[in-house]
Write a protein that holds these residues in place. Structure first.
Motif, PDB file in Angstrom:
ATOM      1  N   TYR A 177     -14.165  75.528  -3.111  1.00  0.00           N
ATOM      2  CA  TYR A 177     -13.125  76.414  -2.611  1.00  0.00           C
ATOM      3  C   TYR A 177     -13.357  77.871  -3.007  1.00  0.00           C
ATOM      4  O   TYR A 177     -12.481  78.702  -2.866  1.00  0.00           O
ATOM      5  CB  TYR A 177     -11.749  75.942  -3.083  1.00  0.00           C
ATOM      6  CG  TYR A 177     -11.406  74.585  -2.533  1.00  0.00           C
ATOM      7  CD1 TYR A 177     -11.222  74.409  -1.162  1.00  0.00           C
ATOM      8  CD2 TYR A 177     -11.283  73.481  -3.365  1.00  0.00           C
ATOM      9  CE1 TYR A 177     -10.923  73.170  -0.641  1.00  0.00           C
ATOM     10  CE2 TYR A 177     -10.978  72.238  -2.851  1.00  0.00           C
ATOM     11  CZ  TYR A 177     -10.796  72.083  -1.491  1.00  0.00           C
ATOM     12  OH  TYR A 177     -10.500  70.855  -0.969  1.00  0.00           O
ATOM     13  N   LEU A 178     -14.535  78.152  -3.557  1.00  0.00           N
ATOM     14  CA  LEU A 178     -14.841  79.543  -3.896  1.00  0.00           C
ATOM     15  C   LEU A 178     -15.974  80.042  -3.007  1.00  0.00           C
ATOM     16  O   LEU A 178     -16.918  79.322  -2.718  1.00  0.00           O
ATOM     17  CB  LEU A 178     -15.249  79.676  -5.367  1.00  0.00           C
ATOM     18  CG  LEU A 178     -14.148  79.557  -6.415  1.00  0.00           C
ATOM     19  CD1 LEU A 178     -14.706  79.825  -7.802  1.00  0.00           C
ATOM     20  CD2 LEU A 178     -12.988  80.488  -6.129  1.00  0.00           C
ATOM     21  N   PHE A 203      -1.100  84.813   1.613  1.00  0.00           N
ATOM     22  CA  PHE A 203      -2.257  84.030   1.184  1.00  0.00           C
ATOM     23  C   PHE A 203      -1.892  83.291  -0.093  1.00  0.00           C
ATOM     24  O   PHE A 203      -1.465  83.900  -1.069  1.00  0.00           O
ATOM     25  CB  PHE A 203      -3.437  84.983   0.959  1.00  0.00           C
ATOM     26  CG  PHE A 203      -4.706  84.316   0.532  1.00  0.00           C
ATOM     27  CD1 PHE A 203      -5.437  83.553   1.420  1.00  0.00           C
ATOM     28  CD2 PHE A 203      -5.175  84.460  -0.756  1.00  0.00           C
ATOM     29  CE1 PHE A 203      -6.630  82.940   1.028  1.00  0.00           C
ATOM     30  CE2 PHE A 203      -6.365  83.855  -1.160  1.00  0.00           C
ATOM     31  CZ  PHE A 203      -7.089  83.100  -0.263  1.00  0.00           C
ATOM     32  N   LYS A 227      -7.971  76.650  -8.535  1.00  0.00           N
ATOM     33  CA  LYS A 227      -8.982  75.658  -8.193  1.00  0.00           C
ATOM     34  C   LYS A 227      -8.382  74.823  -7.071  1.00  0.00           C
ATOM     35  O   LYS A 227      -7.504  74.024  -7.310  1.00  0.00           O
ATOM     36  CB  LYS A 227      -9.282  74.742  -9.385  1.00  0.00           C
ATOM     37  CG  LYS A 227      -9.619  75.468 -10.671  1.00  0.00           C
ATOM     38  CD  LYS A 227     -11.054  75.898 -10.695  1.00  0.00           C
ATOM     39  CE  LYS A 227     -11.295  76.880 -11.835  1.00  0.00           C
ATOM     40  NZ  LYS A 227     -12.669  77.404 -11.799  1.00  0.00           N
ATOM     41  N   GLY A 228      -8.813  75.047  -5.875  1.00  0.00           N
ATOM     42  CA  GLY A 228      -8.274  74.217  -4.793  1.00  0.00           C
ATOM     43  C   GLY A 228      -8.226  74.944  -3.469  1.00  0.00           C
ATOM     44  O   GLY A 228      -8.620  76.097  -3.364  1.00  0.00           O
ATOM     45  N   GLN A 229      -7.726  74.218  -2.480  1.00  0.00           N
ATOM     46  CA  GLN A 229      -7.678  74.718  -1.117  1.00  0.00           C
ATOM     47  C   GLN A 229      -6.733  75.917  -0.986  1.00  0.00           C
ATOM     48  O   GLN A 229      -5.628  75.896  -1.501  1.00  0.00           O
ATOM     49  CB  GLN A 229      -7.214  73.586  -0.202  1.00  0.00           C
ATOM     50  CG  GLN A 229      -6.995  73.992   1.242  1.00  0.00           C
ATOM     51  CD  GLN A 229      -8.287  74.381   1.933  1.00  0.00           C
ATOM     52  OE1 GLN A 229      -9.282  73.664   1.888  1.00  0.00           O
ATOM     53  NE2 GLN A 229      -8.273  75.541   2.584  1.00  0.00           N
ATOM     54  N   ALA A 230      -7.181  76.930  -0.240  1.00  0.00           N
ATOM     55  CA  ALA A 230      -6.328  78.090   0.037  1.00  0.00           C
ATOM     56  C   ALA A 230      -5.556  77.856   1.328  1.00  0.00           C
ATOM     57  O   ALA A 230      -6.053  77.232   2.262  1.00  0.00           O
ATOM     58  CB  ALA A 230      -7.185  79.340   0.157  1.00  0.00           C
ATOM     59  N   ASN A 259      -7.352  85.202   8.054  1.00  0.00           N
ATOM     60  CA  ASN A 259      -7.438  86.457   7.288  1.00  0.00           C
ATOM     61  C   ASN A 259      -7.258  87.692   8.167  1.00  0.00           C
ATOM     62  O   ASN A 259      -7.197  88.807   7.672  1.00  0.00           O
ATOM     63  CB  ASN A 259      -8.726  86.532   6.449  1.00  0.00           C
ATOM     64  CG  ASN A 259      -9.970  86.449   7.301  1.00  0.00           C
ATOM     65  OD1 ASN A 259      -9.910  86.578   8.528  1.00  0.00           O
ATOM     66  ND2 ASN A 259     -11.095  86.229   6.669  1.00  0.00           N
ATOM     67  N   ARG A 272     -14.260  87.314  -5.809  1.00  0.00           N
ATOM     68  CA  ARG A 272     -14.102  86.139  -4.954  1.00  0.00           C
ATOM     69  C   ARG A 272     -13.946  86.589  -3.513  1.00  0.00           C
ATOM     70  O   ARG A 272     -12.977  87.270  -3.171  1.00  0.00           O
ATOM     71  CB  ARG A 272     -12.917  85.296  -5.413  1.00  0.00           C
ATOM     72  CG  ARG A 272     -13.198  84.723  -6.788  1.00  0.00           C
ATOM     73  CD  ARG A 272     -12.084  83.900  -7.355  1.00  0.00           C
ATOM     74  NE  ARG A 272     -12.441  83.483  -8.709  1.00  0.00           N
ATOM     75  CZ  ARG A 272     -11.702  82.698  -9.466  1.00  0.00           C
ATOM     76  NH1 ARG A 272     -10.557  82.229  -9.015  1.00  0.00           N
ATOM     77  NH2 ARG A 272     -12.105  82.366 -10.685  1.00  0.00           N
ATOM     78  N   GLY A 300     -13.255  86.762   0.330  1.00  0.00           N
ATOM     79  CA  GLY A 300     -12.264  86.175   1.238  1.00  0.00           C
ATOM     80  C   GLY A 300     -10.889  85.998   0.619  1.00  0.00           C
ATOM     81  O   GLY A 300     -10.010  85.444   1.246  1.00  0.00           O
ATOM     82  N   GLU A 301     -10.713  86.431  -0.624  1.00  0.00           N
ATOM     83  CA  GLU A 301      -9.396  86.275  -1.225  1.00  0.00           C
ATOM     84  C   GLU A 301      -8.693  87.621  -1.251  1.00  0.00           C
ATOM     85  O   GLU A 301      -9.025  88.499  -2.036  1.00  0.00           O
ATOM     86  CB  GLU A 301      -9.512  85.696  -2.642  1.00  0.00           C
ATOM     87  CG  GLU A 301     -10.120  84.308  -2.627  1.00  0.00           C
ATOM     88  CD  GLU A 301     -10.006  83.582  -3.963  1.00  0.00           C
ATOM     89  OE1 GLU A 301      -9.315  84.075  -4.865  1.00  0.00           O
ATOM     90  OE2 GLU A 301     -10.621  82.510  -4.077  1.00  0.00           O
ATOM     91  N   LYS A 361      -3.313  80.571  -2.897  1.00  0.00           N
ATOM     92  CA  LYS A 361      -4.478  79.808  -3.323  1.00  0.00           C
ATOM     93  C   LYS A 361      -4.346  79.341  -4.751  1.00  0.00           C
ATOM     94  O   LYS A 361      -4.221  80.154  -5.650  1.00  0.00           O
ATOM     95  CB  LYS A 361      -5.745  80.652  -3.201  1.00  0.00           C
ATOM     96  CG  LYS A 361      -6.974  79.852  -3.590  1.00  0.00           C
ATOM     97  CD  LYS A 361      -8.247  80.560  -3.342  1.00  0.00           C
ATOM     98  CE  LYS A 361      -9.450  79.643  -3.553  1.00  0.00           C
ATOM     99  NZ  LYS A 361      -9.332  78.730  -4.682  1.00  0.00           N
ATOM    100  N   ASP A 413     -17.862  75.281  -7.092  1.00  0.00           N
ATOM    101  CA  ASP A 413     -16.530  74.976  -6.572  1.00  0.00           C
ATOM    102  C   ASP A 413     -16.487  75.156  -5.041  1.00  0.00           C
ATOM    103  O   ASP A 413     -16.764  76.233  -4.529  1.00  0.00           O
ATOM    104  CB  ASP A 413     -15.534  75.951  -7.235  1.00  0.00           C
ATOM    105  CG  ASP A 413     -14.095  75.660  -6.857  1.00  0.00           C
ATOM    106  OD1 ASP A 413     -13.858  75.134  -5.751  1.00  0.00           O
ATOM    107  OD2 ASP A 413     -13.205  75.985  -7.664  1.00  0.00           O
TER     108      ASP A 413
END
Lengths: 208, 326
Positions: free
Chosen positions: B50-51, A48, A53-56, A26, B96, B98-99, A50, B48
């Motif tokens: 991944y969150l 980025f 629902k799932g790996q980033a 990041n 969220r 880090g996004e 993502k 989750d």
């Protein structure tokens, strides 16, 4: 250095001046210098990615500063890379001894020698005493970048057609550094011209 | 002087957003779907792995309580459904940590709705109707495409997403110059699916109109119901346009016990991979024991929808103030 007493002996602990920072995905910004596959690289672009629902992931475009090659590499978000000790330093080009070209920082008079690999394409734009940018990796020259515009003298070109001022057509001209550029027909041998080193294109004549 | 006080989007973009919100409200109002509001702050959160959640605390009656900023309004809205609200929708902020990126801002606007009595097919038709209604003035769209996850995955890659073969998956990424996937994904089937889907499948989805992908692998179930005919898949749908993910919906899981088990499994995964601690939403579980009506629901990222409508390059172009200027 510090002394550490243990079992009656004194151990000397040397701290190497390790300033290697660690950058997480990041923090990957355009221009950041990092080590990848043991080579110094510069981040060009970091996207980025993502799934809701799932790996980033981070899809990163990166330039190898040794080879100049641009590659794409994906990282799991949160992964990190070590920083590369890469700095750009303004230096004056001194001379070519046949094997190495020599450069000097104008403030500290520190000299650096660069082999042909590090100088690369910049060689055809380098004139004694001109300023340029030398990229150092761990204080060793990695690459040389000439200024965007250089002023060089034409040492050889065919005499042009008299009266032609349009610049259309053009002819090859050899410069004092050995570079060959296309110039308008009216530009003559012995004249000084301004060239864009990024494109290798003629810009204008220089009035002395 | 710094220009950091200025909005990141144009004033025209603010107008478009206002118009979009009006149209959404008119769509749901015409269909008797009730607009609701639920708290942004909650004592619990999702599980989750991944969150990552923003947290804060508040002091009340000599007690200090940890609170989470919601990653989605799903749990609170389901509690309303269990309490007998009927079909509902909400336009709210979600958070969220880090996004951040071209398509992500840590604080963003979500449209989430639930339709009582709808299965996944009904929901997909509803999503299509709404999205076409919202965008037909701005975009010329081709017909909405609907593919099963398996179909689209195999069409693009030649791989079977339901049969895990490290050899075949590896050969595919090596052929496409992404050998790093081997290190990243190891022997984790789901990671492989995330990697291949986001790098190769997703960019090809919805190039000229909306694209709905349904029938996700059961291992990526989240809060969706297992398909009644095929236990390998869940009744989950994702919406894409021009390779960008716009939304995620489910034929909602009603089974309180199974939902509780899924939460516990995810909490365990979070612990194993060292994610921050979360607090399970026991109130949602209690509500599910009371009974969730047969329903489907979906969340759509409104900022991304605006990006599409305005053909913007970055989410910053449609936000009044992106996180850097917040």
């Amino acid at each position: 250095m510090g002394g550490l007493h243990y079992n009656g002996y004194v151990y000397i602990v040397c701290h190497l001046e390790e300033k290697m920072a660690i950058y997480s995905t990041n923090e990957f910004k355009s221009g950041l210098k990092v080590m990848l596959d043991n080579d110094p690289c510069a981040i060009i672009e970091n996207e980025f990615v993502k799934p809701g629902k799932g790996q980033a992931f981070n899809r990163v475009k990166i330039r190898n500063l040794k080879t100049g090659r641009v590659i794409e590499r994906t990282f799991k978000s949160g992964d990190s890379l070590e920083s590369a000790d890469v700095v750009d330093v303004e230096m004056q080009y001194l001379y070519n001894d046949g094997e190495f070209r020599h450069f000097m920082t104008p403030e500290s008079f520190e000299q650096y020698q660069c082999d042909a690999k590090a100088v690369g394409d910049a060689s055809k734009w380098l004139k004694d005493q001109d300023m340029c940018t030398v990229t150092l990796w761990n204080d060793a020259p990695l690459s040389v970048t000439p200024t965007n515009f250089v002023e060089l003298t034409i040492v050889e070109t065919d005499p042009g057609v008299r009266g032609d001022t349009s610049g259309g057509g053009g002819k090859p001209a050899t410069l004092d550094t050995g570079a060959v550029v296309r110039v308008p027909l009216f530009v003559q041998q012995g004249e000084m011209i301004k060239v864009d080193t990024r494109t290798g294109e003629y810009i204008s004549r220089v009035k002395e | 002087m710094s220009n950091a006080w200025q909005p990141t989007c144009s004033i025209e973009s603010l107008r478009l957003r206002a118009k979009l919100l009006q149209k959404i409200r008119s769509y749901f109002s015409a269909r008797d779907v009730l607009e609701v509001e639920t708290p942004l702050l909650s004592h619990s959160c999702g599980t989750d792995p991944y969150l990552d959640f923003f947290t804060t605390t508040y002091e009340y009656a000599a007690q200090s309580n940890k609170l989470f900023l919601q990653a989605s309004p799903e749990f609170a809205m389901k509690r309303l459904l269990c309490a007998g609200s009927g079909s509902i929708y909400q336009i709210c902020k979600a958070f969220r940590k880090g996004e951040s990126g071209r398509f992500h801002n840590p604080e963003f606007t979500m449209l989430e709705w639930y339709r009582v009595g709808y299965n996944l097919d009904h929901l997909m038709d509803d999503v299509e109707d709404l999205l076409v209604f919202l965008s037909k003035e701005s975009l010329s769209l081709s017909t909405t495409e609907k593919y099963s996850y398996r179909e689209v995955f195999t069409n693009v890659t030649g791989l079977d997403p339901f049969v895990f073969s490290v050899e075949q998956y590896s050969a595919f990424v090596i052929k496409h110059n992404r050998a790093e996937a081997l290190t990243i994904c190891g022997h984790d089937h789901n990671l492989w699916l995330d990697f291949i889907f986001s790098h190769y499948v997703q960019p090809s989805l919805g190039l000229s109109g909306f694209c709905l992908v349904y029938g996700y692998p059961a291992t990526q179930s989240s809060l969706a119901r297992i398909n009644i005919e095929n236990p390998e898949i869940v009744d989950r749908v994702e919406v894409f346009f021009k390779g960008v993910e716009l939304g995620n919906g489910y034929y909602e899981l009603q089974d309180a016990q199974e939902q509780n088990q899924r939460f516990d499994n995810e909490i365990q995964v979070r612990q194993e991979i060292g994610c921050p601690l979360v607090v399970k939403d026991d109130r949602l579980i209690s509500a599910l024991y009371e009974g969730l009506p047969d329903c489907s629901g979906i969340a759509i990222g409104l900022d991304r929808l605006l990006m599409i409508l305005t053909e913007s390059v970055s989410i910053d172009d449609v936000l009044s103030f992106s996180i850097q200027r917040a």
